[in-house]
Write an enzyme that holds these catalytic residues in place. Structure first.
Site, PDB file in Angstrom:
ATOM      1  N   GLY A 127       0.781  -1.230   0.000  1.00 20.24           N
ATOM      2  CA  GLY A 127       0.000   0.000   0.000  1.00 20.24           C
ATOM      3  C   GLY A 127       0.813   1.279   0.000  1.00 20.24           C
ATOM      4  O   GLY A 127       0.301   2.330   0.363  1.00 20.24           O
ATOM      5  N   SER A 128       2.090   1.216  -0.444  1.00 24.54           N
ATOM      6  CA  SER A 128       2.874   2.460  -0.402  1.00 24.54           C
ATOM      7  C   SER A 128       2.343   3.481  -1.408  1.00 24.54           C
ATOM      8  O   SER A 128       2.390   4.691  -1.150  1.00 24.54           O
ATOM      9  CB  SER A 128       4.362   2.181  -0.625  1.00 24.54           C
ATOM     10  OG  SER A 128       4.617   1.777  -1.951  1.00 24.54           O
ATOM     11  N   ASN A 145      -4.724   2.736 -13.358  1.00 31.03           N
ATOM     12  CA  ASN A 145      -3.830   1.739 -12.751  1.00 31.03           C
ATOM     13  C   ASN A 145      -2.397   2.253 -12.863  1.00 31.03           C
ATOM     14  O   ASN A 145      -2.094   3.034 -13.764  1.00 31.03           O
ATOM     15  CB  ASN A 145      -3.947   0.399 -13.494  1.00 31.03           C
ATOM     16  CG  ASN A 145      -3.033  -0.658 -12.906  1.00 31.03           C
ATOM     17  OD1 ASN A 145      -2.936  -0.808 -11.685  1.00 31.03           O
ATOM     18  ND2 ASN A 145      -2.329  -1.402 -13.755  1.00 31.03           N
ATOM     19  N   HIS A 201       1.560   0.860 -13.288  1.00 30.96           N
ATOM     20  CA  HIS A 201       2.345  -0.326 -13.629  1.00 30.96           C
ATOM     21  C   HIS A 201       3.829   0.050 -13.544  1.00 30.96           C
ATOM     22  O   HIS A 201       4.230   1.105 -14.039  1.00 30.96           O
ATOM     23  CB  HIS A 201       1.988  -0.790 -15.050  1.00 30.96           C
ATOM     24  CG  HIS A 201       2.691  -2.052 -15.427  1.00 30.96           C
ATOM     25  ND1 HIS A 201       2.308  -3.290 -14.958  1.00 30.96           N
ATOM     26  CD2 HIS A 201       3.785  -2.268 -16.211  1.00 30.96           C
ATOM     27  CE1 HIS A 201       3.118  -4.215 -15.440  1.00 30.96           C
ATOM     28  NE2 HIS A 201       4.026  -3.620 -16.199  1.00 30.96           N
TER      29      HIS A 201
HETATM   30  C1  GRF Z   1       3.718  -1.074  -7.476  1.00 29.73           C
HETATM   31  O1  GRF Z   1       4.989  -1.315  -8.005  1.00 29.73           O
HETATM   32  C2  GRF Z   1       2.707  -0.888  -8.590  1.00 29.73           C
HETATM   33  O2  GRF Z   1       3.251  -0.315  -9.741  1.00 29.73           O
HETATM   34  C3  GRF Z   1       2.282  -2.301  -8.889  1.00 29.73           C
HETATM   35  O3  GRF Z   1       2.265  -2.948  -7.634  1.00 29.73           O
HETATM   36  C4  GRF Z   1       3.167  -2.292  -6.731  1.00 29.73           C
HETATM   37  C5  GRF Z   1       2.372  -1.931  -5.513  1.00 29.73           C
HETATM   38  O4  GRF Z   1       3.163  -1.454  -4.482  1.00 29.73           O
HETATM   39  N1  GRF Z   1       1.045  -2.328  -9.625  1.00 29.73           N
HETATM   40  P1  GRF Z   1       2.501  -0.811  -3.194  1.00 29.73           P
HETATM   41  O5  GRF Z   1       1.542  -1.847  -2.620  1.00 29.73           O
HETATM   42  O6  GRF Z   1       1.778   0.435  -3.613  1.00 29.73           O
HETATM   43  O7  GRF Z   1       3.640  -0.538  -2.264  1.00 29.73           O
END
Ligand code: GRF
Length: 205
Positions: free
Chosen positions: A13-14, A104, A106
């Protein structure tokens, strides 16, 4: 448009935290996760943001799952969705209801290194295997496939000699935390239009 945002997150969830902590031009009204142990739910609690778990595996059929998902979104007056490390496919009925209103992020420069199976560390491992000098992050609108919707914004991140996938992931994630709130602010400013696959960012007036 006054954005009333739901953030969907399965993992740490960062990105969700970055979106919450930079929410000057939009309002985060809900966090949705498919996992009760998702870090995002703890972050939501810390910020007094409503949160719920909707796990597709807990429903007898897809129709019930879709109904529950749309129900919680309506109940919180959600008009825009940001997927942030959300590992379930968004059902077609939700994509239709929120047409061009789901983003989204990515962790690569789409259309490369995306699609089914390209998630988490696998993306960065593939980038390293390919030997490209540049990777990055992409924020795109969501259609019914994985990582194929119209691209809104990208940030480039260099691949350094000797990088491990973990080092690369960390460098890309730092950029994601800047890029995603910026992308949402752009949408909130009303300067973004989508026509077919073409996204236009209109100049600020
Ligand atoms: C991120 O690298 C995002 O691009 C991908 O999943 C990861 C999620 O990281 N879709 P976080 O949970 O937001 O730390």
């Amino acid at each position: 448009m006054q954005l009333r945002l739901a953030v969907f997150a399965s993992g740490g969830g960062s990105n969700f935290r970055a979106i919450l902590e930079n929410s000057r031009s939009y309002e985060v009204v809900l966090c949705v996760s498919n996992r009760a142990s998702a870090g995002a739910l703890t972050i939501a609690k810390e910020h007094d943001t409503p949160a719920c778990v909707v796990n597709p595996k807990e429903f007898a059929n897809k129709a019930d799952y879709v109904q529950e998902l749309l129900g919680v979104l309506r109940q919180h007056g959600v008009n825009f969705i940001a997927l942030a490390g959300y590992l379930c496919k968004i059902p077609g009925a939700v994509v239709s209801e929120y047409s061009n209103r789901i983003l989204n992020i990515h962790p690569a420069l789409l259309p490369d290194f995306g699609g089914k199976g390209f998630y988490g560390m696998r993306v960065h491992e593939a980038v390293l295997r390919a030997g490209v000098p540049m990777t990055g992050a992409t924020v795109h609108f969501v259609d019914e496939e994985y990582d194929t919707g119209p691209i809104l914004v990208q940030a480039r991140v260099p691949v350094m000699p000797g990088d491990t996938a973990q080092q690369l992931a960390t460098r890309v994630l730092r950029e994601e935390h800047v890029l995603y709130p910026k992308a949402l602010s752009l949408v909130a400013s009303g300067r973004v239009t989508v026509s077919g696959r073409k996204v236009t960012i209109h100049p600020a007036t």
